[in-house]
Enzyme design. Structure first.
Site, PDB file in Angstrom:
ATOM      1  N   LYS A   1      44.782  41.178  38.415  1.00 25.02           N
ATOM      2  CA  LYS A   1      45.959  41.913  38.538  1.00 25.02           C
ATOM      3  C   LYS A   1      46.962  41.108  38.795  1.00 25.02           C
ATOM      4  CE  LYS A   1      47.620  46.365  40.301  1.00 25.02           C
ATOM      5  NZ  LYS A   1      49.035  45.882  40.836  1.00 25.02           N
TER       6      LYS A   1
ATOM      7  N   GLU B   1      46.791  39.134  43.526  1.00 19.86           N
ATOM      8  CA  GLU B   1      47.023  40.498  44.004  1.00 19.86           C
ATOM      9  C   GLU B   1      46.022  41.757  43.918  1.00 19.86           C
ATOM     10  OE1 GLU B   1      50.422  43.774  42.423  1.00 19.86           O
ATOM     11  OE2 GLU B   1      49.930  42.168  41.184  1.00 19.86           O
TER      12      GLU B   1
END
Length: 344
Positions: A26, A168
């Protein structure tokens, strides 16, 4: 075409497992849909705003005509994708200024899906067929700034690696999933390691020794019932040019009273200058206190790729961490409603 959105994991730090799933990193960037037509490239944000001129280093005439791609524009800071590093670029529409910024702070377009090719709509195909088609294009040969990020079969291992590397989070995708433009689907599940949030500026406080300079902003989110709740105030990260730019954006939308359902208990509340909640910002924070305020929030940048309507109906924060419910501004899911924001 609007991007398909991922559903936050029910429990942060956990994602679906099994052979039906594949896993991607991500990215901490800006979600962008790209179309090439007649040799001209058009890139749009999640809200449908053209952002092509913001990223001149991504320009190319080497894509097949009529192709539509989905991906995340990212900028690097200390070797990792960083929305804070990207924030100063996403609002720029002057090509000469964009070119100067690109020379010192270039971005990369991480393409993870293909929606059209050769006049054919591919959204009805399963994810694995779309991925096969995407890889066959060899986008890395088009430009070093265009990349197809890798996929992984071991979600638990990817979670561990992304956490240790300060990335992330992870997105899990069902292999047989079709692409649902503009919809959030449980065929894509996301989980994040860090607590960041997209929220609205609802007021500001001038510096103690200078009424014309920004000292801090008051943050807020709608509660889904037509009321606004406070997230407290944020002053960290607002020094210098960033603070000046944010003040110019918010000061143009004054209002006589606060949008908060209840005034915060704060000695500086009498100095607050209230504004319409039209400007969205991204902040990083360390959990919340008992009143629901963000602890130690740090301003990262303005989310010009999202709008106030993206916040409607949310109850948490964009890409929230394990100690907070995920509010998907993205990323705001902020949509149903992240900002994406990559960013998904």
């Amino acid at each position: 075409m609007l991007p398909m959105l991922a559903t936050p994991a029910t429990h942060p730090g956990q994602i679906p497992e099994g052979s039906d799933w594949v896993y991607e990193v991500k990215w901490d960037g800006m979600r962008v849909i790209t179309e090439s037509r007649g040799g001209r490239l058009r890139m749009v944000s999640r809200r449908g705003n053209a952002v092509t001129t913001a990223f001149p280093e991504l320009a190319t005439d080497q894509l097949p005509d009529g192709i539509v791609l989905d991906g995340e524009v990212v900028a690097m800071a200390e070797g990792k994708p960083s929305f804070a590093a990207l924030a100063g670029r996403i609002h720029v529409r002057d090509l000469r200024r964009s070119a100067k910024l690109a020379a010192v702070n270039p971005v990369t377009y991480l393409v993870f899906d293909i929606l059209r090719l050769g006049g054919h709509d591919l959204t009805g195909l399963p994810w694995d067929k779309r991925r096969e088609t995407l890889e066959s294009l060899q986008l890395g040969a088009v430009s070093p700034r265009w990349q197809v990020p890798p996929i992984y079969d071991d979600g638990a291992l990817l979670l561990e690696i992304t956490r240790s590397q300060g990335l992330e989070g992870v997105v899990a995708k069902r292999r047989y999933s079709r692409y649902y433009p503009g919809r959030r689907s449980r065929d894509w599940i996301k989980t994040a390691h860090r607590s960041t949030l997209t929220c609205a500026v609802v007021g500001w406080i001038p510096q103690t020794d200078n009424d014309s300079l920004l000292g801090a902003v008051w943050m807020g989110l709608p509660d889904g019932d037509g009321r606004w709740r406070t997230l407290g105030r944020c002053g960290a990260g607002l020094a210098g040019a960033e603070g000046n730019r944010l003040l110019m954006l918010v000061a143009g939308h004054p209002r006589a009273r606060t949008v908060y359902a209840d005034l915060p208990d704060d000695p500086d509340i009498r100095r607050a200058r209230w504004v319409e909640p039209r400007v969205l910002i991204e902040v990083r924070y360390l959990g919340t206190d008992d009143s629901g305020r963000l602890r130690q929030p740090v301003y990262l940048g303005v989310r010009t790729d999202l709008g106030p309507d993206d916040l409607i109906g949310t109850s948490g924060g964009d890409r929230a961490g394990a100690d907070e419910p995920d509010l998907d501004l993205d990323e705001a899911d902020l949509d149903e409603a992240d900002a994406e924001g990559g960013t998904r």
